[in-house]
Motif scaffolding. Sequence first.
Motif, PDB file in Angstrom:
ATOM      1  N   THR A 456      -2.634   8.295   0.050  1.00  0.00           N
ATOM      2  CA  THR A 456      -2.180   7.121  -0.520  1.00  0.00           C
ATOM      3  C   THR A 456      -2.537   5.712   0.218  1.00  0.00           C
ATOM      4  OG1 THR A 456      -0.282   8.093  -1.808  1.00  0.00           O
ATOM      5  CG2 THR A 456      -0.045   5.639  -1.632  1.00  0.00           C
ATOM      6  N   PHE A 457      -2.464   6.139   1.551  1.00  0.00           N
ATOM      7  CA  PHE A 457      -2.839   4.735   2.581  1.00  0.00           C
ATOM      8  C   PHE A 457      -4.490   4.671   2.314  1.00  0.00           C
ATOM      9  CE2 PHE A 457      -5.144   4.104   6.555  1.00  0.00           C
ATOM     10  CZ  PHE A 457      -4.387   2.916   6.819  1.00  0.00           C
ATOM     11  N   ILE A 458      -5.333   5.696   2.530  1.00  0.00           N
ATOM     12  CA  ILE A 458      -6.475   5.482   2.377  1.00  0.00           C
ATOM     13  C   ILE A 458      -7.004   5.049   0.904  1.00  0.00           C
ATOM     14  CG2 ILE A 458      -8.908   6.793   2.270  1.00  0.00           C
ATOM     15  CD1 ILE A 458      -7.810   8.428   4.448  1.00  0.00           C
ATOM     16  N   ARG A 459      -6.325   5.406  -0.122  1.00  0.00           N
ATOM     17  CA  ARG A 459      -6.599   4.811  -1.515  1.00  0.00           C
ATOM     18  C   ARG A 459      -6.239   3.582  -1.694  1.00  0.00           C
ATOM     19  NH1 ARG A 459      -2.978   7.697  -4.098  1.00  0.00           N
ATOM     20  NH2 ARG A 459      -4.477   9.410  -4.759  1.00  0.00           N
ATOM     21  N   THR A 460      -5.249   3.035  -1.013  1.00  0.00           N
ATOM     22  CA  THR A 460      -4.930   1.505  -0.986  1.00  0.00           C
ATOM     23  C   THR A 460      -5.734   0.904  -0.209  1.00  0.00           C
ATOM     24  OG1 THR A 460      -2.296   2.040  -1.086  1.00  0.00           O
ATOM     25  CG2 THR A 460      -3.018  -0.072  -0.324  1.00  0.00           C
ATOM     26  N   ALA A 461      -6.293   1.419   1.220  1.00  0.00           N
ATOM     27  CA  ALA A 461      -7.123   0.706   2.006  1.00  0.00           C
ATOM     28  C   ALA A 461      -8.430   0.572   1.280  1.00  0.00           C
ATOM     29  CB  ALA A 461      -7.441   1.671   3.240  1.00  0.00           C
ATOM     30  N   SER A 462      -9.009   1.417   0.508  1.00  0.00           N
ATOM     31  CA  SER A 462     -10.242   1.231  -0.185  1.00  0.00           C
ATOM     32  C   SER A 462     -10.286   0.435  -1.148  1.00  0.00           C
ATOM     33  CB  SER A 462     -10.915   2.794  -0.432  1.00  0.00           C
ATOM     34  OG  SER A 462      -9.886   3.367  -1.455  1.00  0.00           O
ATOM     35  N   GLU A 539     -19.137   3.280  14.687  1.00  0.00           N
ATOM     36  CA  GLU A 539     -18.613   1.889  14.573  1.00  0.00           C
ATOM     37  C   GLU A 539     -19.479   0.787  15.034  1.00  0.00           C
ATOM     38  OE1 GLU A 539     -14.325   0.145  15.181  1.00  0.00           O
ATOM     39  OE2 GLU A 539     -15.016   1.341  16.915  1.00  0.00           O
ATOM     40  N   GLU A 540     -19.918   1.107  16.247  1.00  0.00           N
ATOM     41  CA  GLU A 540     -20.962  -0.014  16.590  1.00  0.00           C
ATOM     42  C   GLU A 540     -22.162  -0.495  15.726  1.00  0.00           C
ATOM     43  OE1 GLU A 540     -23.623  -0.778  20.572  1.00  0.00           O
ATOM     44  OE2 GLU A 540     -22.718   1.153  20.227  1.00  0.00           O
ATOM     45  N   GLY A 541     -22.593   0.752  14.984  1.00  0.00           N
ATOM     46  CA  GLY A 541     -23.653   0.375  14.158  1.00  0.00           C
ATOM     47  C   GLY A 541     -23.076  -0.309  12.875  1.00  0.00           C
ATOM     48  N   LEU A 542     -21.996  -0.098  12.349  1.00  0.00           N
ATOM     49  CA  LEU A 542     -21.218  -0.515  11.285  1.00  0.00           C
ATOM     50  C   LEU A 542     -20.879  -1.932  11.551  1.00  0.00           C
ATOM     51  CD1 LEU A 542     -19.020   2.106   9.773  1.00  0.00           C
ATOM     52  CD2 LEU A 542     -21.200   1.516   9.075  1.00  0.00           C
ATOM     53  N   ARG A 543     -20.556  -2.350  12.682  1.00  0.00           N
ATOM     54  CA  ARG A 543     -20.127  -3.673  13.197  1.00  0.00           C
ATOM     55  C   ARG A 543     -21.443  -4.379  13.230  1.00  0.00           C
ATOM     56  NH1 ARG A 543     -15.912  -3.014  18.173  1.00  0.00           N
ATOM     57  NH2 ARG A 543     -13.875  -2.796  17.041  1.00  0.00           N
ATOM     58  N   SER A 544     -22.645  -3.820  13.602  1.00  0.00           N
ATOM     59  CA  SER A 544     -23.803  -4.748  13.736  1.00  0.00           C
ATOM     60  C   SER A 544     -24.151  -5.020  12.345  1.00  0.00           C
ATOM     61  CB  SER A 544     -24.861  -3.789  14.355  1.00  0.00           C
ATOM     62  OG  SER A 544     -25.101  -2.492  13.675  1.00  0.00           O
ATOM     63  N   GLU A 545     -23.843  -4.309  11.125  1.00  0.00           N
ATOM     64  CA  GLU A 545     -24.207  -4.970   9.819  1.00  0.00           C
ATOM     65  C   GLU A 545     -23.186  -5.613   9.115  1.00  0.00           C
ATOM     66  OE1 GLU A 545     -26.820  -3.682   8.399  1.00  0.00           O
ATOM     67  OE2 GLU A 545     -27.560  -2.429   9.822  1.00  0.00           O
ATOM     68  N   GLU A 549     -13.470  -3.550  10.626  1.00  0.00           N
ATOM     69  CA  GLU A 549     -12.596  -2.468  10.328  1.00  0.00           C
ATOM     70  C   GLU A 549     -11.373  -3.081   9.823  1.00  0.00           C
ATOM     71  OE1 GLU A 549     -10.374   0.474  13.286  1.00  0.00           O
ATOM     72  OE2 GLU A 549     -10.917  -1.343  14.419  1.00  0.00           O
ATOM     73  N   GLY A 550     -10.762  -2.052   9.017  1.00  0.00           N
ATOM     74  CA  GLY A 550      -9.720  -2.377   8.179  1.00  0.00           C
ATOM     75  C   GLY A 550     -10.049  -2.960   6.623  1.00  0.00           C
ATOM     76  N   GLU A 551     -11.167  -3.740   6.663  1.00  0.00           N
ATOM     77  CA  GLU A 551     -11.578  -4.511   5.304  1.00  0.00           C
ATOM     78  C   GLU A 551     -12.760  -3.266   4.892  1.00  0.00           C
ATOM     79  OE1 GLU A 551     -12.714  -8.260   5.581  1.00  0.00           O
ATOM     80  OE2 GLU A 551     -10.995  -8.878   6.593  1.00  0.00           O
ATOM     81  N   ASP A 552     -13.693  -2.707   5.513  1.00  0.00           N
ATOM     82  CA  ASP A 552     -14.862  -1.881   5.253  1.00  0.00           C
ATOM     83  C   ASP A 552     -14.706  -0.574   5.676  1.00  0.00           C
ATOM     84  OD1 ASP A 552     -15.996  -4.402   3.901  1.00  0.00           O
ATOM     85  OD2 ASP A 552     -16.491  -4.970   6.214  1.00  0.00           O
TER      86      ASP A 552
END
Length: 557
Positions: A456-462, A539-545, A549-552
Amino acid sequence: MALPDLNSLKNMATLVFPERYHRVKFTEASAGRLATAEANRYYLDLAHAMTNLSRENLVGPWTLSEENADSGSLNAAASLQAHPSLPLSIVTITRNDTHVERMEERTQAFIDGILDLAQCLERPTELIIVEWNPPDDRPRMAQAFRFPKKHDYVSIRVVTVPSDVHQKFNMGSTLPLYQMIGKNVGIRRARGRMIAVTNIDVLFSKALFSQMSDETLAAGYHYRSDRWDVDRSILDLQSPAERAAAAPDLCLNINTIHGTLPPSKDDLTAPQFLEGPFIPLLHIMACGDFQMLHRDDWARVRGYPELDAFSMHLDSLFAIQCHYAGLMEHIFPRHFSHYHIDHTLGSQVKDGSYFTQEKHELKHVSLNTLVAVADSLRNTEKAIAFNGTDWGMPFRALQDERLTLGAWDCDSLAYAAPASSGNRLSACAIDLVKLEEWSGAYIAPATKDVLQMAATFIRTASAQRPLYIWGAGGRGLTLAASLFECNVQVVAFVDGAQASGFTGSLHGIPVIAGRDFLNNMLTPAPFIVIASMHALQIEEGLRSEGLIEGEDYIIAV
């Protein structure tokens, strides 16, 4: 009841799935986005379910008796006595085969590194190599590698566990080497005051080796060091001095109590994963490559659990056992490192099962069992010994050949007559099947509700965005299975190890190359759950894009 603030949200960060264990890291960004009354209730319910589990207070299936509480001594139990002039024994295990790339070069580099460091620091050292199940079609260790006849500071012994002993184990036909039982064989025969256990693809830094043989080290501690993974090209260098100088620059990852971190100086102070309600905060990252205890403490905990199983997680199980036996974990500072020469791995196909490169399935202790054992010990507050007093095969007459004689070493290796005729293969009081059955039953009361809340948490977060799992290994697969059970759909796996243009699938779910995924972001934007041992690099790669965190994305490791 008042709702928790952001810091409280960040501190409730453990999600437990049936037969699986994931620690989830949240920063203030993710907590801020989810700091709603609904999300707060998820966290409170999750913490409550874990508290209920801890109150089950079940006792493990291992044998506990007054005998198990005896601290003992290697001097009293083993056939060889401690040497008064020997501060350090190093124990490793191997066989002269080709199970990993450039095996001969790795082994020789390991041997030469110890010889060089002991000479440089003028430290008496004993190296015990347990040669387990030697291949019939290849030379034995004594013939395959260079060992000096004499050395100013190092004595080297090879203790052989023959193939006829190995074949009596349950997995003897598919598992060529029982790593932890073999290490126990070496520990029982070591003569040093401190006994360090390692592997043959490890090189010690000068700073660490100096500390390992320091006479001020005391009993009562479990000594640990960060493992630096270095590129295998280090084997192209010819001398121990060249390899030592180049190792920091060839670093790929650093395994710390915080997790596996990139070698960038800026990342060495990354926030640590918080202690979960089950497993205590211990340095269990890649811990099997360096664990060191005083000889009396090895006797007290009776070595590694001698389960008839693949070695995965046995080092972590041992660390938990040491913790609840009252041994304080001492982690040497960051620059007191040991270097692990990287190699190709097998693959974990499910929790508790591992495929070798030869496609042999090997059973091992699951993460679920680590959780159950740690929680049980925390509640019972008892030190345990998985093994009986015959751990390390002390009553077997094994070949013990001294290949290098140190100047300090004038002792005979003549063994005393055994005090018992005991001849068990394994000293463990329980087998793997029973241990896994117990751990599954132990965890079961709390996991059903926790699984539903996690989904439920992951469903809500997404927030109805397409859900991707970055990680196509064992962690990603088990996470996907957990979400599937709760009707949370995963669109695809992302695999950063695949080249651009790759297409494939796992259990009917598409697999996308990492670079293709980043280059072709969909609308609506995807939500990513990172489930990989390389989480911080991803995570470093995602941040560079530009992802947040938390939103995406969130990290489940």
